[in-house]
Design an enzyme around this catalytic site. Sequence first.
Site, PDB file in Angstrom:
ATOM      1  N   HIS A 250       0.836  -1.201   0.131  1.00  0.00           N
ATOM      2  CA  HIS A 250       0.092   0.092   0.059  1.00  0.00           C
ATOM      3  C   HIS A 250       0.579   1.325  -0.101  1.00  0.00           C
ATOM      4  O   HIS A 250       1.834   1.288   0.583  1.00  0.00           O
ATOM      5  CB  HIS A 250      -0.909   0.101   1.154  1.00  0.00           C
ATOM      6  CG  HIS A 250      -2.066  -0.797   1.292  1.00  0.00           C
ATOM      7  ND1 HIS A 250      -2.874  -0.788   0.180  1.00  0.00           N
ATOM      8  CD2 HIS A 250      -2.451  -2.025   1.841  1.00  0.00           C
ATOM      9  CE1 HIS A 250      -3.933  -1.705   0.097  1.00  0.00           C
ATOM     10  NE2 HIS A 250      -3.767  -2.445   1.508  1.00  0.00           N
ATOM     11  N   CYS A 319       0.072   1.893  -5.953  1.00  0.00           N
ATOM     12  CA  CYS A 319      -0.968   2.777  -6.486  1.00  0.00           C
ATOM     13  C   CYS A 319      -0.443   4.260  -6.687  1.00  0.00           C
ATOM     14  O   CYS A 319       0.526   4.712  -5.976  1.00  0.00           O
ATOM     15  CB  CYS A 319      -2.257   2.836  -5.645  1.00  0.00           C
ATOM     16  SG  CYS A 319      -2.838   1.146  -5.186  1.00  0.00           S
TER      17      CYS A 319
END
Length: 351
Positions: A250, A319
């Site tokens: 993440h 991301c």
Amino acid sequence: MTALRPERETGASYGEQPYGASGALGETAYLQPLPPIDEETVALRIPDPPPISASAGTAAPFGTGTSSGGRAARRKAAKRRGGRHGGPAESASQETAQESDGTARQQSAAQGRPLSRVEARRRERLRKPSPAVMASRAIGEVFITTGVLMLLFVTYQLWWTNVRAHAQAGQEASSLQQDWASGKRAPGVFAPGQGFAILHIPKLDVVAPIAEGVSNKKVLDKGMVGHYGEGALKTAMPQDKTGNFGLAAHRNTHGEPFRYINKLVAGDSVVVETQDEYFVYKVTSMLPVTAPSNVSVLDPIPKGSGFTKPGRYITLTTCTPEFTSKYRLIVWGKMVEERPRSKGKPDALVE
């Protein structure tokens, strides 16, 4: 000595009334006594003419200043006052009296005196909110509740998930190191979600356990770095002689171990610590933005990395932009050192 006073033409003295006087002016007027003599000046004075009565036309007695009046006089007086039954002045006085009475009632109610039924109903109507007020209150409460829920959700996502993930990742890393020290674990095939290595990025002060798989629930949401080791996205392990060691984590929330990998530049160190060895990689290139479906970045010779032949590579994926998952950010590195744990830590972890 007194002053002389002229008498009337009738020959009667002041204070006397002629014979047959009826009191009407023009018929036989009566005489009024003269005002008292000013004893100081003893001046001559002519008495004021007698006032004429409005009703019968008679002269009022001298010195009285009033008239008996009649029905016509009372009507005229009533008209001057604003009407027979009271005009604006009387209405205003009545309104003032009513207001005073209402104020007095309110004061008496405030002092504890019981209200009448009419007053109680009027006060109850004033206290009861209108439908518009009730609707506005309901809408306001909905907005406030929604705002509080959103604030709680943001707090959970940006703060609490990191706290929990850091705790879980720290516990997993400590457990790994204890197992390595005690010899309970041995290199081999690892189950999904099982930790097997520790990732170090010294420049970013990142120390995070590496687990098998890239499942959010089993790996990434626990603050760990996931290894692409399953299905069509299976990549090599660090000890393999050739291949691409692919990792994911993440960038925001849940420990966010890869939040700042966009700050890495060529030459920065990335170290993978296993039970037996340290594998040191040097960053070579970066792909700032690519589609999530671009799995070619995980190929043994990753496309876009600049590598042209087989080697021992590492690929970090996360991301981008921050707080979204629309695109992917890719960082590549090449292995430059394989160091056994028996020889101590590599220079990248000592500096």
